[in-house]
Design an enzyme around this catalytic site. Structure first.
Site, short mmCIF file in Angstrom:
data_model
loop_
_atom_site.label_atom_id
_atom_site.label_comp_id
_atom_site.label_asym_id
_atom_site.label_seq_id
_atom_site.Cartn_x
_atom_site.Cartn_y
_atom_site.Cartn_z
N ALA A 201 0.84 -1.21 0.00
CA ALA A 201 0.00 0.00 0.00
C ALA A 201 0.87 1.25 0.00
O ALA A 201 1.10 1.86 -1.05
CB ALA A 201 -0.94 -0.03 1.20
N ARG A 202 1.39 1.63 1.16
CA ARG A 202 2.27 2.79 1.24
C ARG A 202 3.32 2.55 2.32
O ARG A 202 3.02 2.04 3.40
CB ARG A 202 1.47 4.05 1.60
CG ARG A 202 0.75 4.69 0.41
CD ARG A 202 1.73 5.27 -0.60
NE ARG A 202 1.10 5.85 -1.77
CZ ARG A 202 0.85 5.21 -2.92
NH1 ARG A 202 1.14 3.92 -3.04
NH2 ARG A 202 0.33 5.84 -3.95
N GLU B 299 11.34 6.46 -1.43
CA GLU B 299 11.44 5.65 -2.65
C GLU B 299 12.33 6.36 -3.65
O GLU B 299 12.02 7.51 -4.01
CB GLU B 299 10.04 5.40 -3.23
CG GLU B 299 9.25 4.49 -2.30
CD GLU B 299 7.88 4.06 -2.85
OE1 GLU B 299 7.53 4.45 -3.97
OE2 GLU B 299 7.18 3.34 -2.12
N HIS C 125 8.00 -0.78 -5.91
CA HIS C 125 6.68 -0.15 -6.14
C HIS C 125 6.10 -0.56 -7.50
O HIS C 125 5.88 0.27 -8.39
CB HIS C 125 6.80 1.38 -6.05
CG HIS C 125 5.49 2.05 -5.73
ND1 HIS C 125 5.39 3.15 -4.91
CD2 HIS C 125 4.22 1.77 -6.10
CE1 HIS C 125 4.12 3.52 -4.82
NE2 HIS C 125 3.40 2.69 -5.53
P1 NAD Z 1 -9.40 2.55 -0.92
O1 NAD Z 1 -9.61 3.98 -0.58
O2 NAD Z 1 -10.36 1.90 -1.82
O3 NAD Z 1 -9.33 1.70 0.42
C1 NAD Z 1 -8.69 2.11 1.57
C2 NAD Z 1 -9.43 1.46 2.73
O4 NAD Z 1 -8.71 1.75 3.92
C3 NAD Z 1 -10.83 2.00 2.92
O5 NAD Z 1 -11.77 0.95 2.96
C4 NAD Z 1 -10.77 2.69 4.27
O6 NAD Z 1 -11.98 2.56 4.98
C5 NAD Z 1 -9.67 1.94 4.94
N1 NAD Z 1 -9.05 2.67 6.03
C6 NAD Z 1 -8.81 4.01 6.13
N2 NAD Z 1 -8.24 4.29 7.31
C7 NAD Z 1 -8.12 3.11 7.97
C8 NAD Z 1 -7.59 2.76 9.25
N3 NAD Z 1 -7.10 3.69 10.05
N4 NAD Z 1 -7.60 1.46 9.59
C9 NAD Z 1 -8.11 0.52 8.76
N5 NAD Z 1 -8.64 0.80 7.55
C10 NAD Z 1 -8.63 2.08 7.16
O7 NAD Z 1 -7.91 2.48 -1.50
P2 NAD Z 1 -7.32 1.35 -2.44
O8 NAD Z 1 -7.52 1.74 -3.84
O9 NAD Z 1 -7.81 0.05 -1.96
O10 NAD Z 1 -5.76 1.51 -2.12
C11 NAD Z 1 -5.25 1.04 -0.89
C12 NAD Z 1 -3.81 1.48 -0.73
O11 NAD Z 1 -3.02 0.90 -1.75
C13 NAD Z 1 -3.57 2.97 -0.85
O12 NAD Z 1 -2.58 3.35 0.05
C14 NAD Z 1 -3.04 3.12 -2.27
O13 NAD Z 1 -2.27 4.29 -2.43
C15 NAD Z 1 -2.21 1.88 -2.37
N6 NAD Z 1 -1.93 1.43 -3.74
C16 NAD Z 1 -0.67 0.99 -3.99
C17 NAD Z 1 -0.36 0.54 -5.24
C18 NAD Z 1 1.02 0.08 -5.56
O14 NAD Z 1 1.48 0.29 -6.67
N7 NAD Z 1 1.68 -0.58 -4.65
C19 NAD Z 1 -1.34 0.54 -6.25
C20 NAD Z 1 -2.64 0.95 -5.93
C21 NAD Z 1 -2.92 1.37 -4.65
C1 MLT Z 2 -1.08 4.29 -6.81
O1 MLT Z 2 -1.21 4.98 -5.80
O2 MLT Z 2 -1.88 4.33 -7.75
C2 MLT Z 2 0.04 3.35 -6.90
O3 MLT Z 2 0.93 3.52 -5.88
C3 MLT Z 2 0.65 3.22 -8.23
C4 MLT Z 2 1.39 4.43 -8.72
O4 MLT Z 2 2.11 5.05 -7.96
O5 MLT Z 2 1.23 4.80 -9.87
#
Ligand code: NAD
Ligand code: MLT
Length: 543
Positions: free
Chosen positions: A233-234, A263, A282
């Site tokens: 996630a992050r 990063e 990432h």
């Molecule tokens: P989303 O907004 O759909 O889901 C996030 C969830 O976290 C929500 O359901 C929210 O209720 C929950 N949440 C918020 N605060 C919380 C807490 N304190 N405790 C528990 N749950 C909590 O987001 P998403 O699209 O599912 O993305 C999730 C994460 O993944 C984000 O950080 C996003 O930036 C990251 N991400 C990373 C990549 C990558 O390349 N690695 C790609 C896409 C998304």
């Molecule tokens: C995102 O937040 O969408 C992912 O981390 C992927 C990206 O950085 O593009």
């Protein structure tokens, strides 16, 4: 005029093509810009599309007067200072769904590789070894996975893990118990109660004040000995130093990380040197499919924003579709003009609070946008073009002006009515407006008086006693000064009582003319209010 869109990160060709071929967009693709170059490029851009590489921090966004929209091709907006963007009146939008599946698949791939030692086994074979015992792993079926954050990615991971016959627990304060049950996830409202039961924990929350260090020393210690941790996630949701300690002590048997606090990670990051760790740079969203989806969506979002005024997936303003915008444009304009009117009526009196009531049909439309537009008008004298529909609520709250809105289906005498009351240090001023024939904006109430005045151009407003001959006398004054009256609206309490007049003039009255009107017996409180001409566009969103 074309809207100029800057792209500063790698965007897939399909997205660039949409921008390049659109007749109303001028595309400017630049990469590797220094901070100064980026600042300068933004001064000539109406919009920008970025991925995670470009950092739009407060110092870069400060004073950017041309830039109206930032689109993040991806989910996380943590590389954008959203508060600074909001202050500058810049809309921030993202493409939340395009990379969900790819990121969930990356998480599952990391989990499988981790428990089966795929990466070290591969490296050992590449080094010429054939070591079968050393890489004995664990089976996933029957194991318990704890998913922290049940949003798009978290749910997609949970669904896939259930398909792998894992038991899935979930922690998310914002998901309903019914939804979790429907998905087959055992929901916990307390992360500490869940974490003690997890063979593997995977985090999928945004990074914010609540989630930074969510998995810290104490929580890692609560996990069963030999448990594993995944973060796609992050960076920072799992505390990096605490994880390094737990891996070194052997309490945590392995970790898989796609994201890092810095990063690329800084030299000396203790996690990089661990044996029982799996690292990727990432790559969650790095699939052709995901990159194409987010690029296409980002390009569409920015085109629709500039061409149709659509606000999709905005993180700092209420969303509004292109068709909704069509229906609401006139009401946004009405609210803005009421704000301009009351802002000028309350000038110099110190605004304390605002109450807006949306009555009838208008109550079912995106009223937040109208409230923002009203606030723009109200504070226009104070802030000029520094205020717009994106930052007006923030600007009002910074000035300790409480803006409240309410809605009622009950419309009274009109199909729709916007009623505004502004409380100042000197008392209250109020106005109500409506739209006749879907087109004509009308002021139908002013400080308690019913009337029917145009809401455009130059308005001369005065209070008077309702007496015969007065209107004719004032008409003579305007005629003498060569000022044409376009429309005159009167509202009175009762025959011979207190009355108000709103006179729409074709030109600005001279000081002498205003003096003569003010000096007329039974006339007092003469105000000049300037509004945009009828049908003039709104100064923001190109409406
Ligand atoms: P989303 O907004 O759909 O889901 C996030 C969830 O976290 C929500 O359901 C929210 O209720 C929950 N949440 C918020 N605060 C919380 C807490 N304190 N405790 C528990 N749950 C909590 O987001 P998403 O699209 O599912 O993305 C999730 C994460 O993944 C984000 O950080 C996003 O930036 C990251 N991400 C990373 C990549 C990558 O390349 N690695 C790609 C896409 C998304
Ligand atoms: C995102 O937040 O969408 C992912 O981390 C992927 C990206 O950085 O593009």
């Amino acid at each position: 005029m074309k809207s100029r869109v800057l792209v500063t990160d790698n965007l897939s060709a399909a997205g660039l093509e949409i921008l390049n071929s659109h007749p109303d967009i001028e595309l400017d693709v630049r990469s590797g810009l220094s901070t100064e170059e980026l600042k300068a490029a933004l001064q000539e851009a109406d919009g920008i599309i970025i991925r995670s590489g470009t950092k739009l921090k407060a110092d870069i966004l400060a004073g950017q007067r041309r830039l109206k929209a930032i689109v993040r091709a991806g989910v996380g907006v943590d590389n954008i200072d959203v508060t600074a963007a909001t202050k500058e009146g810049i809309i921030v939008m993202n493409t939340p769904a395009g990379n969900t599946i790819s990121t969930a698949e990356q998480t599952i791939a990391m989990m499988m590789s981790l428990v089966r030692n795929i990466a070290p086994a591969h490296a050992s074979m590449k080094a010429g070894k054939w070591d079968r015992k050393y890489f004995t792993g664990s089976q996933l079926a029957g194991k318990t996975l704890g998913v922290v954050g049940l949003g798009r990615v978290g749910i997609a991971v949970a669904q896939r893990a259930i398909g792998l016959e894992m038991k899935v627990l979930g922690y998310d304060p914002f998901i309903s118990a019914d939804r979790a049950a429907e998905l087959g996830i055992e929901l916990y409202r307390d992360i500490d109660e869940m974490i003690v039961k997890c063979d593997i924990a995977t985090v999928h929350t945004p990074l914010n004040d609540q989630t930074t260090n969510l998995l810290n020393k104490e929580r890692l210690a609560k996990m069963p000995k030999g448990a594993r941790v995944i973060n796609c996630a992050r960076g920072g949701i799992v505390n990096e130093n605490d994880l390094a300690d737990a891996l070194e002590s052997g309490h945590i048997a392995g970790a898989a990380l796609d994201v890092f606090v810095s990063e690329p990670p800084e030299a000396g990051n203790r996690l990089i040197g661990q044996n029982n760790i799996l690292l990727t740079p990432h790559l969650g969203a790095s699939t052709e499919e995901a990159q194409e989806l987010v690029a296409l969506e980002a390009a569409e979002i920015i085109v629709n924003f500039f061409v149709k005024n659509e606000v999709r997936h905005a993180v700092n303003i209420a969303p509004v579709s292109a068709s909704e915008m069509q229906g609401v444009k006139r009401y946004i304009d009405l609210a803005y003009r009421l704000g301009l009117l009351l802002g000028q009526q309350s000038e110099g009196q110190g605004i304390k609070s605002v109450q807006l009531q949306y009555k009838g049909d208008v109550s079912g439309r995106p009223t937040k946008l109208m409230t923002s537009a009203f606030t723009c008008g109200l504070l226009h004298l104070a802030l000029g073009d520094r205020i717009n529909i994106v930052n007006s609520q923030l600007m009002a709250s910074e000035r300790h002006i409480a803006v409240q809105e309410s809605t009622t289906k009950d419309s009274g005498d009109f199909t729709s009515l916007i009623q505004a009351t502004v409380e100042t240090d000197n008392g209250k001023v109020s106005a109500a407006g409506t739209i006749f024939g879907n087109e004509y904006l009308r002021l139908v109430r002013l400080n308690g008086h019913q009337l029917d005045a145009y809401l455009d151009g130059i308005l001369l407003i005065y209070r008077h006693q309702d007496k015969p001959g007065l209107i004719g006398h004032l008409g003579t004054i305007f005629g003498k000064h060569g000022i044409n009256i376009a429309h005159l609206a009167l509202g009175r309490e009762k025959l011979g009582g207190n009355a108000v007049a709103v006179v729409n003039l074709d030109s600005m009255p001279t000081e002498q003319a205003v003096k003569e009107v003010s000096g007329t017996l039974d006339v007092n409180a003469v105000d000049i209010v300037k509004l945009p001409t009828a049908g003039a566009g709104l100064p923001w969103l190109g409406l």
